[in-house]
Scaffold this motif. Structure first.
Motif, mmCIF file in Angstrom:
data_model
loop_
_atom_site.group_PDB
_atom_site.id
_atom_site.type_symbol
_atom_site.label_atom_id
_atom_site.label_comp_id
_atom_site.label_asym_id
_atom_site.label_seq_id
_atom_site.Cartn_x
_atom_site.Cartn_y
_atom_site.Cartn_z
ATOM 1 N N ALA A 166 43.652 70.791 64.528
ATOM 2 C CA ALA A 166 44.308 71.544 65.379
ATOM 3 C C ALA A 166 45.928 71.491 64.731
ATOM 4 C CB ALA A 166 44.010 70.005 67.042
ATOM 5 N N THR A 167 46.494 71.213 63.861
ATOM 6 C CA THR A 167 47.602 71.419 63.541
ATOM 7 C C THR A 167 48.316 73.193 62.752
ATOM 8 O OG1 THR A 167 47.717 70.180 62.243
ATOM 9 C CG2 THR A 167 48.114 69.452 64.465
ATOM 10 N N GLU A 195 48.600 74.626 70.090
ATOM 11 C CA GLU A 195 49.517 74.775 70.898
ATOM 12 C C GLU A 195 50.236 73.461 70.790
ATOM 13 O OE1 GLU A 195 47.872 72.069 74.510
ATOM 14 O OE2 GLU A 195 48.410 74.480 75.371
ATOM 15 N N ALA A 196 49.595 72.563 69.443
ATOM 16 C CA ALA A 196 49.920 71.135 69.163
ATOM 17 C C ALA A 196 50.967 71.471 68.306
ATOM 18 C CB ALA A 196 48.983 69.953 68.871
ATOM 19 N N GLY A 197 50.936 72.337 67.227
ATOM 20 C CA GLY A 197 52.486 72.977 66.554
ATOM 21 C C GLY A 197 51.784 72.474 65.307
ATOM 22 N N VAL A 198 52.097 73.557 64.498
ATOM 23 C CA VAL A 198 51.518 73.473 62.782
ATOM 24 C C VAL A 198 52.295 71.868 62.299
ATOM 25 C CG1 VAL A 198 51.853 74.529 60.064
ATOM 26 C CG2 VAL A 198 51.757 75.578 63.094
ATOM 27 N N HIS A 199 51.236 71.601 61.928
ATOM 28 C CA HIS A 199 51.827 70.103 60.695
ATOM 29 C C HIS A 199 51.137 69.311 59.756
ATOM 30 C CE1 HIS A 199 54.068 69.386 63.836
ATOM 31 N NE2 HIS A 199 53.506 69.076 65.018
ATOM 32 N N HIS A 200 51.404 70.376 58.404
ATOM 33 C CA HIS A 200 50.731 69.717 56.829
ATOM 34 C C HIS A 200 50.896 67.882 56.983
ATOM 35 C CE1 HIS A 200 50.604 74.038 57.441
ATOM 36 N NE2 HIS A 200 49.834 74.050 57.250
ATOM 37 N N ILE A 201 51.178 68.389 55.769
ATOM 38 C CA ILE A 201 50.663 66.532 55.076
ATOM 39 C C ILE A 201 50.798 67.315 53.317
ATOM 40 C CG2 ILE A 201 49.388 65.599 56.763
ATOM 41 C CD1 ILE A 201 46.728 65.846 54.286
ATOM 42 N N THR A 202 51.871 66.327 52.758
ATOM 43 C CA THR A 202 51.889 66.861 51.592
ATOM 44 C C THR A 202 50.467 66.512 50.699
ATOM 45 O OG1 THR A 202 52.573 63.987 51.017
ATOM 46 C CG2 THR A 202 54.108 65.716 51.724
#
Length: 327
Positions: A166-167, A195-202
């Motif tokens: 969802a991100t 809608e929740a924005g783009v968020h990645h992890i390392t």
């Protein structure tokens, strides 16, 4: 969804399926690529100005029910969500217009495609397979990338793991031709924005996650409220190339908002429904037509051929229940 009338396209589709089998192994009942997935359901609500772009039926209705599949890359049904090879992630959307009537969007989380033609894509997959056992230097894949700059650019594009399905942003591979009620046409490519924005992890954060963290997270997220995406269309300007999926249009091109996806539930009988559903990269609906991109007919052929094979596969008793729920 018919097979293309061109026998050469169908034959190439069969060759590509065989090559996926060589790379990932045979997994009856699963897709040859993006094997690990989950079906979600919800609705699509068009934006107020979507009708300026197209007269397609899902844009002229107040809402349309949708079926959406999120997925990992590769044809390996149990690939860990934390595996770098699980990127790019997939998002396929079906707009259910009537019984047995629909139009689809097929997208993934890396903008573009590594090759312009299906034959080049076959050569790329063959180079990948040959490189796994090759001791020569440069390897077959290195040689291929050395002569195919678009493929090299795609391979080198960063593909960070999302914190959630969802991100993540998703992109349509090929351009479509949109026509409104006045007969005005524009070419465009889909972009799906969370809608929740783009968020990645390392990469280190990904390594600490369990094998199914993305699928478990999206199930929990949807239980607590709708998961929403904006469906956007990046519009081509005069002179932009619209029949080559390796070509990026400038970022200053107009973006039109087509509408909002609201995903609210898991699809019932998830594993069985994933076995049945065959997404179609060709729109086949009034107001949205395919461009002349050579990948479109080939992708449609592969999806149909693999879908028929998947539907005819016996229920595998030795596939774990976890794979079945992710299928």
């Amino acid at each position: 969804m018919p097979l293309p009338s061109d026998g050469k396209i169908v034959a190439l589709g069969e060759q590509l399926l065989q090559q996926f089998d060589i790379l990932f192994g045979l997994h009856p009942g699963f897709r040859p690529a993006h094997a690990k997935g989950l079906l979600l359901t919800g609705t699509f609500k068009p934006s107020s100005n979507a009708s300026t772009l197209t007269r397609a039926p899902h844009v002229t209705r107040e809402t349309t029910p949708v079926t959406v599949r999120v997925s990992n890359s590769t044809g390996i049904p149990l690939i860990p969500d934390s595996d770098p090879n699980a990127d790019p992630r997939g998002l396929a959307i079906r707009f259910n217009l009537a019984e047995h009537v629909h139009t689809d969007i097929v997208s993934h989380s890396t903008d573009g495609f590594p090759t312009r033609t299906g034959q080049e894509f076959l050569e790329m997959l063959q180079a990948v397979a040959a490189s796994s056992s090759s001791k020569e230097s440069p390897s077959p894949m290195e040689k291929f990338l050395g002569t195919h700059p678009a493929a090299l650019a795609f391979v080198q594009t960063p593909k960070p793991a999302p914190a959630s399905f969802a991100t993540e942003s998703y992109f349509g591979v090929t351009a479509m031709r949109f026509t409104n009620r006045q007969g005005a046409s524009r070419y465009g490519r889909y972009r799906i924005a969370p809608e929740a924005g783009v968020h990645h992890i390392t990469p280190d954060e990904a390594k600490s996650k369990d094998a199914d963290f993305l699928f478990n997270e999206i199930k929990q997220r949807i239980e607590s409220g709708p998961v929403r995406f904006r469906i956007l269309v990046q519009l081509a300007s005069d002179g932009d190339i619209v029949d080559d999926a390796t070509v990026h249009w400038p970022e200053d091109r107009e973006i039109l908002e087509m509408g909002t996806l609201s995903l609210t539930d898991l699809a019932p009988d998830n594993a069985e429904e994933q076995k049945k559903i065959i997404f179609d990269p060709i729109p086949r609906v009034e107001g949205i037509e395919p461009s002349d991109d050579p990948l479109l007919e080939l992708r449609a052929a592969i999806y149909l051929l693999s879908g028929r094979r998947r539907r005819n596969a016996p229920k595998a008793e030795d596939v774990s229940s976890r794979a079945a729920t992710m299928h």
